[in-house]
Design a protein around this motif. Structure first.
Motif, PDB file in Angstrom:
ATOM      1  N   GLN A 506     -10.577 -17.034   7.975  1.00 11.88           N
ATOM      2  CA  GLN A 506     -11.602 -17.854   8.627  1.00 11.88           C
ATOM      3  C   GLN A 506     -12.649 -18.291   7.607  1.00 11.88           C
ATOM      4  N   THR A 507     -13.081 -19.537   7.681  1.00  8.81           N
ATOM      5  CA  THR A 507     -14.138 -20.033   6.801  1.00  8.81           C
ATOM      6  C   THR A 507     -15.485 -19.950   7.508  1.00  8.81           C
ATOM      7  N   ILE A 508     -16.527 -19.823   6.715  1.00 10.85           N
ATOM      8  CA  ILE A 508     -17.867 -19.771   7.299  1.00 10.85           C
ATOM      9  C   ILE A 508     -18.218 -21.105   7.932  1.00 10.85           C
ATOM     10  N   GLN A 509     -17.703 -22.193   7.381  1.00  7.39           N
ATOM     11  CA  GLN A 509     -17.979 -23.510   7.960  1.00  7.39           C
ATOM     12  C   GLN A 509     -17.394 -23.612   9.364  1.00  7.39           C
ATOM     13  N   ALA A 510     -16.190 -23.044   9.560  1.00  6.35           N
ATOM     14  CA  ALA A 510     -15.586 -23.059  10.892  1.00  6.35           C
ATOM     15  C   ALA A 510     -16.322 -22.124  11.836  1.00  6.35           C
ATOM     16  N   ALA A 511     -16.694 -20.958  11.334  1.00  2.00           N
ATOM     17  CA  ALA A 511     -17.407 -19.991  12.173  1.00  2.00           C
ATOM     18  C   ALA A 511     -18.731 -20.559  12.647  1.00  2.00           C
ATOM     19  N   TRP A 512     -19.347 -21.392  11.824  1.00  2.04           N
ATOM     20  CA  TRP A 512     -20.654 -21.962  12.152  1.00  2.04           C
ATOM     21  C   TRP A 512     -20.565 -23.388  12.684  1.00  2.04           C
ATOM     22  N   GLY A 522     -29.953 -12.346  10.784  1.00  3.63           N
ATOM     23  CA  GLY A 522     -29.991 -13.341   9.720  1.00  3.63           C
ATOM     24  C   GLY A 522     -29.258 -12.914   8.478  1.00  3.63           C
ATOM     25  N   VAL A 523     -28.521 -11.796   8.538  1.00  8.76           N
ATOM     26  CA  VAL A 523     -27.954 -11.170   7.343  1.00  8.76           C
ATOM     27  C   VAL A 523     -26.432 -11.215   7.299  1.00  8.76           C
ATOM     28  N   THR A 524     -25.762 -10.942   8.417  1.00  7.75           N
ATOM     29  CA  THR A 524     -24.332 -10.673   8.361  1.00  7.75           C
ATOM     30  C   THR A 524     -23.601 -11.334   9.525  1.00  7.75           C
ATOM     31  N   VAL A 525     -22.336 -11.725   9.289  1.00 11.33           N
ATOM     32  CA  VAL A 525     -21.550 -12.512  10.234  1.00 11.33           C
ATOM     33  C   VAL A 525     -20.210 -11.826  10.470  1.00 11.33           C
ATOM     34  N   ARG A 577     -18.612  -8.160  16.652  1.00 12.38           N
ATOM     35  CA  ARG A 577     -18.868  -9.451  17.285  1.00 12.38           C
ATOM     36  C   ARG A 577     -19.814  -9.314  18.474  1.00 12.38           C
ATOM     37  N   GLU A 578     -19.650  -8.243  19.264  1.00 14.33           N
ATOM     38  CA  GLU A 578     -20.506  -8.107  20.444  1.00 14.33           C
ATOM     39  C   GLU A 578     -21.966  -7.873  20.049  1.00 14.33           C
ATOM     40  N   VAL A 579     -22.186  -7.171  18.921  1.00 13.42           N
ATOM     41  CA  VAL A 579     -23.547  -6.960  18.421  1.00 13.42           C
ATOM     42  C   VAL A 579     -24.138  -8.289  17.966  1.00 13.42           C
ATOM     43  N   ASN A 584     -27.809 -12.931  18.994  1.00 13.73           N
ATOM     44  CA  ASN A 584     -28.046 -14.369  18.978  1.00 13.73           C
ATOM     45  C   ASN A 584     -28.368 -14.927  20.354  1.00 13.73           C
ATOM     46  N   ARG A 585     -27.887 -14.274  21.414  1.00 10.86           N
ATOM     47  CA  ARG A 585     -28.336 -14.662  22.755  1.00 10.86           C
ATOM     48  C   ARG A 585     -29.821 -14.376  22.920  1.00 10.86           C
ATOM     49  N   GLU A 586     -30.275 -13.264  22.366  1.00 11.67           N
ATOM     50  CA  GLU A 586     -31.701 -12.934  22.423  1.00 11.67           C
ATOM     51  C   GLU A 586     -32.516 -13.937  21.614  1.00 11.67           C
TER      52      GLU A 586
END
Length: 643
Positions: A506-512, A522-525, A577-579, A584-586
């Motif tokens: 997976q690429t970060i561009q696709a993930a985002w 703001g640190v980890t994906v 992923r759930e974390v 990000n919902r918050e």
């Protein structure tokens, strides 16, 4: 929180001179700790609340009370310098909060206590980080991408932890944005004593440092801590790919001559920043302009504007600094404004720190610590409540709540004062949107400069550029010798143009999805093990705060996470992923209640989908608690040998 070397005496004359012009609220706190006398926290010495972002140097006290405070402070500081012990060396957290309330002249919440204690210790020069890691696995090292402020912070913490590292930097020197931005008037709009690392206190010459002084500060950090020797300059990261078998990142590099090479490491820290990709306006004929054409972020060396007709497209932060700085040299300056900007007064614009106060800040750690702690409140969370949208507020077109409406009245009065006899300009410079809807700027004589006869404000969009000037939508032509683009940066496309490929290809561009960047804290994906961002998505405190403090918070978290990872004997950590989704919902829910999602504003911190991807919606103190310590339970981990 502080000690003294009794063999090093303070210069009495310089202490007296410094205290004579020092900040009274700060001196009161120094008196409490040095003497233990609580009377300095009660009437008649209680400071008034600050006006706007003012330092409130006199505390609002009459001259007799000020003289009493200064005389007592001189006696206490000189006694301490001669070896007298500090009466309250480690004030309890609740005491620190009580003292802070007095120092700032308004209520600071109880939950500020732990962060305030840590800030106070840092201001006194106490290093609170953990010791070096005793045993590292073979081949355990890190790659840091970028040698700007966040990259230097990462390098310092890695070096302190004993982790070998390499920094990849595309420029030929350290400094990042402060290396690249050198336009006239370029300076920081955060107080210098906040815009500095806790591990690198500095003798600032100005309250708000110039670009050159800031760059010198960053160079000093690189030299003092041996960071420069570990930087590969003139090199860019073309791609980074995670190898799940080896549990390492492979980075493909390109130097300025086009030569390619590859390095690998189990840990990668992106410190590429956000304000480094200039945004160029899509204006027909831009390339046809015959005279000098420059973006503020790529200012040509030795560019001479003397006697030139200068056009400036844009009126954001860089334009507000540039235009007053060049008005005296240019024959004329014409500003092409997209929309008006709010700008707050700040009394110490281009004001030098008096030499006696510099001596006080350098030689009396308690004074430096309390001065800095006051700034962390004044420039941090005190305005957060004013940024919350009140659904019942009937004047949503101009403000979002009663506090925000009061800010609008205050700022409007200030603009009127600055315009003087040119009140016919008010309609062109007074924003219609709520204060803080866009980034709040600090006024360095912007409004006053616009009233000059040789400075012209135009509110019609530039339709096209010709070799000898520009034409606006209304058909008017403006002959120009020089054209400056003060059009900001492409901030929302984090990490671009690097190609980052994580676990499972997976690429970060696709993930985002291009410009919809999200990250836990703001640190980890998820999907990108052992890859950490500094100044990543949703980490800019739009209501205040210091970017430097944010970098330290994030790097402290990464440091803690790496240590917990090694202690647990695991070789990769990947955010669950759930974390990530819950966090990000918050973030989005908090933003929905804030001014930055107010309609009718075109702002750099929202992406093409209208989502706020740059600003952090939380109070600084709340985010500090979120990121203060890492928890391995938030991560999916792998053990060595488990492929």
């Amino acid at each position: 929180m502080t000690t003294t070397n009794a063999s090093t005496r303070l210069d009495e004359a310089r202490i007296r001179s410094g205290v004579a012009v020092a900040n009274i609220p700060t001196l009161l706190m120094v008196l409490v700790q040095l003497t233990g006398n609580q009377r300095w926290l009660r009437a008649p010495y209680l400071p008034s609340g600050p006006r706007g972002l003012s330092d409130n140097d006199t505390a609002g006290l009459d001259e007799a009370l000020q003289a009493e405070v200064r005389a007592a402070a001189i006696d206490a500081i000189l006694a301490w310098g001669s070896g007298a012990p500090v009466a309250i060396p480690e004030p309890a957290p609740d005491t620190v909060v009580e003292m802070l309330r007095v120092a700032v002249g308004e209520h600071a919440p109880d939950d500020y206590a732990d962060m305030a204690v840590q800030e106070l210790r840092a201001g006194c020069g106490h290093e609170s980080g953990p010791p070096p890691i005793e045993h590292l696995p073979p081949g355990f090292e890190a790659v840091v991408i970028g040698a700007g402020p966040s990259g230097l912070c990462a390098a310092y913490r890695l070096g302190r932890a004993g982790i070998p590292y390499t920094v990849i930097e595309r420029n030929d020197d350290v400094g990042g944005s402060w290396l690249e931005n050198r336009y006239p008037g370029c300076a920081v709009d955060t107080p210098s004593h906040l815009y500095s690392f806790s591990f690198a206190q500095h003798d600032w010459t100005r309250w708000f440092a110039s670009r050159d002084e800031l760059l010198g500060y960053l160079h000093g950090i690189a030299d003092e801590h041996g960071i420069r020797d570990r930087v590969r300059f003139g090199t860019t990261v073309d791609s980074a790919t995670w190898d799940d078998d080896e549990r390492r990142w492979r980075l493909d590099l390109v130097d300025k001559d086009g030569n390619r090479s590859t390095i690998s490491a189990p840990i990668v820290i992106s410190a590429v920043g956000a304000f480094n990709k200039p945004k160029l306006p899509d204006i027909p004929g831009l390339d046809d302009f015959a005279g000098p054409l420059a973006h503020t972020a790529r200012w040509p060396e030795g560019m001479d504007l003397a006697g030139q007709r200068v056009g400036v497209i844009g009126n954001g932060a860089s334009a507000m600094q540039l235009v007053p700085a060049i008005a005296n040299a240019a024959e004329s300056v014409t500003v092409f404004q997209r929309s008006p900007q709010w700008a707050a007064p700040f009394e110490k614009f281009q004001v030098d720190v008096p030499e006696p106060v510099r001596y006080l800040l350098e030689h009396v750690p308690l004074y430096r610590a309390w001065y800095r702690l006051r700034l962390t409140w004044i420039f941090n969370d005190r305005n957060h409540d004013g940024l919350q949208r009140d659904p019942a507020w009937p004047h949503g077109h101009r403000s979002i709540n009663p506090i925000n409406d009061g800010q609008r009245r205050f700022l409007t009065r200030y603009i009127v004062e600055q315009l003087g006899r040119r009140l016919e300009m008010l309609g062109d410079v007074l924003p219609s949107y709520p204060p803080f809807g866009k980034r709040m700027l600090l006024d360095n004589r912007w409004f006053a400069t616009l009233t000059r006869d040789d400075v012209h404000l135009r509110t019609t969009r530039v339709a096209k550029v010709r070799p000898d000037g520009v034409v606006t939508d209304d058909g008017l032509e403006y002959p120009l010798d020089v054209l400056v683009l003060a059009t900001g940066f492409d901030v929302v496309r984090f990490l671009a143009p690097m190609h980052i490929t994580g676990r499972d290809g997976q690429t970060i561009q696709a993930a985002w999805d291009g410009d919809d960047a999200r990250a836990y804290l703001g640190v980890t994906v998820p999907g990108f093990p052992n890859f950490f961002c500094l100044y990543g998505p949703n980490t800019q405190f739009g209501h205040g705060g210091s970017l430097i403090s944010m970098m330290e918070l994030q790097m402290s978290y990464v440091d803690d996470l790496i240590r917990r990872m090694l202690d647990a004997g695991v070789d990769s950590v990947e955010c669950r992923r759930e974390v990530h989704e819950t966090y990000n919902r918050e973030v989005d829910a908090a933003h929905a209640r804030m001014v930055w999602t107010h309609p009718g504003m075109d702002v750099y911190y929202r992406n093409s989908k209208g989502r706020v991807v740059v600003n952090n919606p939380f109070k600084v103190v709340d985010f500090w608690r979120m990121i203060h310590r890492a928890d391995l339970a938030d991560y999916r981990t792998t053990a060595p040998g488990n492929r």
